[in-house]
Design a protein around this motif. Structure first.
Motif, short mmCIF file in Angstrom:
data_model
loop_
_atom_site.label_atom_id
_atom_site.label_comp_id
_atom_site.label_asym_id
_atom_site.label_seq_id
_atom_site.Cartn_x
_atom_site.Cartn_y
_atom_site.Cartn_z
N GLY A 193 0.84 -1.17 -0.11
CA GLY A 193 -0.29 0.43 -0.10
C GLY A 193 0.91 0.31 -0.14
O GLY A 193 1.99 1.31 -0.71
N PRO A 194 0.00 2.19 0.60
CA PRO A 194 1.25 3.50 0.89
C PRO A 194 3.16 3.50 1.62
O PRO A 194 2.72 2.55 2.62
CB PRO A 194 0.78 4.02 1.02
N SER A 195 3.22 4.85 0.62
CA SER A 195 4.67 4.62 1.50
C SER A 195 4.46 4.89 2.79
O SER A 195 3.32 6.06 3.65
CB SER A 195 5.70 5.08 0.76
N VAL A 196 5.23 4.36 3.32
CA VAL A 196 5.46 5.36 5.07
C VAL A 196 6.55 5.34 5.48
O VAL A 196 7.56 4.77 5.12
CB VAL A 196 4.47 3.84 6.09
N ALA A 197 7.17 6.32 6.85
CA ALA A 197 8.20 6.59 7.25
C ALA A 197 8.75 5.97 8.33
O ALA A 197 7.78 5.63 9.38
CB ALA A 197 8.06 8.54 7.80
N PHE A 198 9.24 4.94 8.88
CA PHE A 198 10.00 4.37 9.48
C PHE A 198 11.44 4.00 9.14
O PHE A 198 11.50 3.42 8.54
CB PHE A 198 9.31 2.80 8.63
N SER A 199 11.88 3.14 10.13
CA SER A 199 13.70 3.19 10.12
C SER A 199 13.56 2.25 11.71
O SER A 199 13.48 2.42 13.04
CB SER A 199 14.16 4.42 10.84
N GLY A 200 13.68 0.99 11.53
CA GLY A 200 14.12 -0.12 12.51
C GLY A 200 14.92 -0.04 12.47
O GLY A 200 16.15 0.88 12.06
N SER A 201 15.64 -1.17 13.15
CA SER A 201 16.94 -1.55 14.15
C SER A 201 17.81 -2.40 12.88
O SER A 201 19.18 -2.47 13.32
CB SER A 201 17.55 -1.60 15.48
N VAL A 202 16.98 -3.37 12.18
CA VAL A 202 16.85 -4.03 11.27
C VAL A 202 17.28 -3.40 9.82
O VAL A 202 16.43 -2.83 9.32
CB VAL A 202 17.21 -5.45 10.96
N ALA A 203 18.38 -3.34 9.29
CA ALA A 203 18.94 -3.12 7.93
C ALA A 203 17.64 -3.91 6.80
O ALA A 203 17.67 -5.26 6.30
CB ALA A 203 20.37 -2.81 7.39
N PRO A 204 16.98 -3.91 6.42
CA PRO A 204 16.07 -3.96 5.54
C PRO A 204 16.55 -4.34 4.10
O PRO A 204 17.97 -3.64 3.18
CB PRO A 204 14.75 -3.30 4.96
#
Ligand code: SAH
Length: 355
Positions: A193-204
């Motif tokens: 779906g739509p893009s969302v702002a997110f930064s997790g601790s694991v590099a995707p």
């Protein structure tokens, strides 16, 4: 074997209609709609249902937690009344075993009022039956916010895994809300779906899936809002360290099912990320101890000794009792996969076996 229950109609028509009207549904909305239907209409837990939980496997599980509660109550200075709160009590087995074992500490049962937070009317009935002779005051609530003030011990076994998750999928260098859409063939399918702002601790990497569970903050905020001393125990399945991956799981009749097949007729759960849960507790103003594995926790509470005593008292059932304990403790199964996190008012000492 108990008879299998007949299937109700699934939510497929309703979910499809909603998607046609409002567009694809984020995974958390889908999970919420499915689980609301599921827990209201199906006898979920037990041999004739869809899945079995630790207190349903062995009475020792609830008994050890009951003794733990009594010891914690003493370490809190024996407050009266003590609100003994269970979130998502299932069929009431854990609380019934806990209360029975709690008799071992004089004064404990006279001090407690049991509060069961349960949204399913079917499960409330089962809890009433299981606790009818417990001999302690019982009250049911829709949400933990409704439990009256007072020192509290909170138990939640396999509650968090049933709280809806959002899924984000990493595509073209950005995170997108994962949604449930209608395919041209009329079947449900996952989509980005739509893009969302997110930064997790694991590099995707491309196609990676991250899971978020906003309901955790809500539960922890409700606990943190209580002004009197509180200790909560969260027992659930999932990893200690943050991990990426799709863990949405459907279970029906003790077998894995497709999460999008027959919506509302299977139990839907997803891993609990324990380091994240502990961090959220700290952000809410609470202290957190652990997580440790279920095997470490039950081992620390003396499961080996308690099982041996129970076997000696019931020689005919000894094999069954031992097998049940092994299942709770198994390194390749529940003993390792399940974790225990304690969350408490910061001024209280860490409870056993964490402290
Ligand atoms: N603790 C029980 C049951 C685990 S199944 C056991 O160990 O056997 C999940 C439980 O959580 C069920 O009782 C279900 O009805 C309840 N539940 C699910 N979502 C809930 C919510 N949002 N609030 C309260 N209870 C909920």
């Amino acid at each position: 074997m108990p008879e299998r229950q007949a299937d109700q109609p699934s939510l497929l028509a309703e979910v499809s209609e909603r998607i046609r009207r409002d567009g694809p549904m984020p995974v958390d909305s889908y999970m919420e709609a499915c689980l609301r239907h599921y827990y209201r209409s199906r006898q979920s837990i037990g041999a004739g249902g869809d899945f079995v939980t630790a207190p349903e496997i062995s009475q020792v599980f609830g008994e050890l937690i009951g003794l733990w509660c009594a010891v914690v109550w003493e370490s809190m200075g024996r407050p009266e009344p003590l609100r003994l709160i269970e979130l998502g009590p299932g069929r009431g087995a854990l609380m019934a075993d806990a209360v029975r074992a709690g008799r071992a500490l004089p004064g404990f049962l006279n001090a407690i009022a049991v509060h069961l937070v349960e949204t399913s009317p079917l499960l409330r009935q089962a809890q009433q039956a299981a606790l009818a002779r417990a001999g302690v005051p019982l009250a049911w609530h829709e949400a933990v916010e409704e439990v009256p003030a007072g020192a509290a011990i909170v138990i939640a076994n396999e509650l968090i895994d049933a709280l809806p998750i959002r899924q984000l999928v990493y595509l073209d260098g950005a995170w997108h809300e994962r949604v449930v859409a209608l395919g041209t063939d009329g079947q449900l399918q996952f989509a980005a779906g739509p893009s969302v702002a997110f930064s997790g601790s694991v590099a995707p990497t491309p196609g990676a899936i991250a899971e978020l569970r906003p309901g955790e903050e809500a539960v922890l905020a409700a606990l943190a809002a209580r002004t009197e001393p509180l200790i909560a125990l969260f027992i659930d399945y999932g990893p200690v360290e943050p991990a990426l991956g799709d863990t949405l799981q459907a279970v029906r009749g003790h077998a894995y099912a497709e999460p999008l097949a027959a919506p509302g007729l299977s139990d839907l759960t997803a891993h609990v990320q324990f380091t994240a849960l502990a961090e959220k507790a700290r952000v809410a103003g609470l202290a957190a101890d652990g997580p440790m594995t279920q095997a470490q926790f039950l081992g620390g509470l003396g499961i080996v000794e308690r099982t041996a005593r129970l076997m000696a008292a019931n020689p005919v059932r000894a094999g069954e009792i031992e097998a049940a304990t092994q299942r709770l403790m198994s390194p390749g199964g529940m003993g390792q996969l399940f974790k225990v996190l304690a969350v408490r008012s910061p001024h209280l000492p860490a409870p056993p076996p964490f402290g």
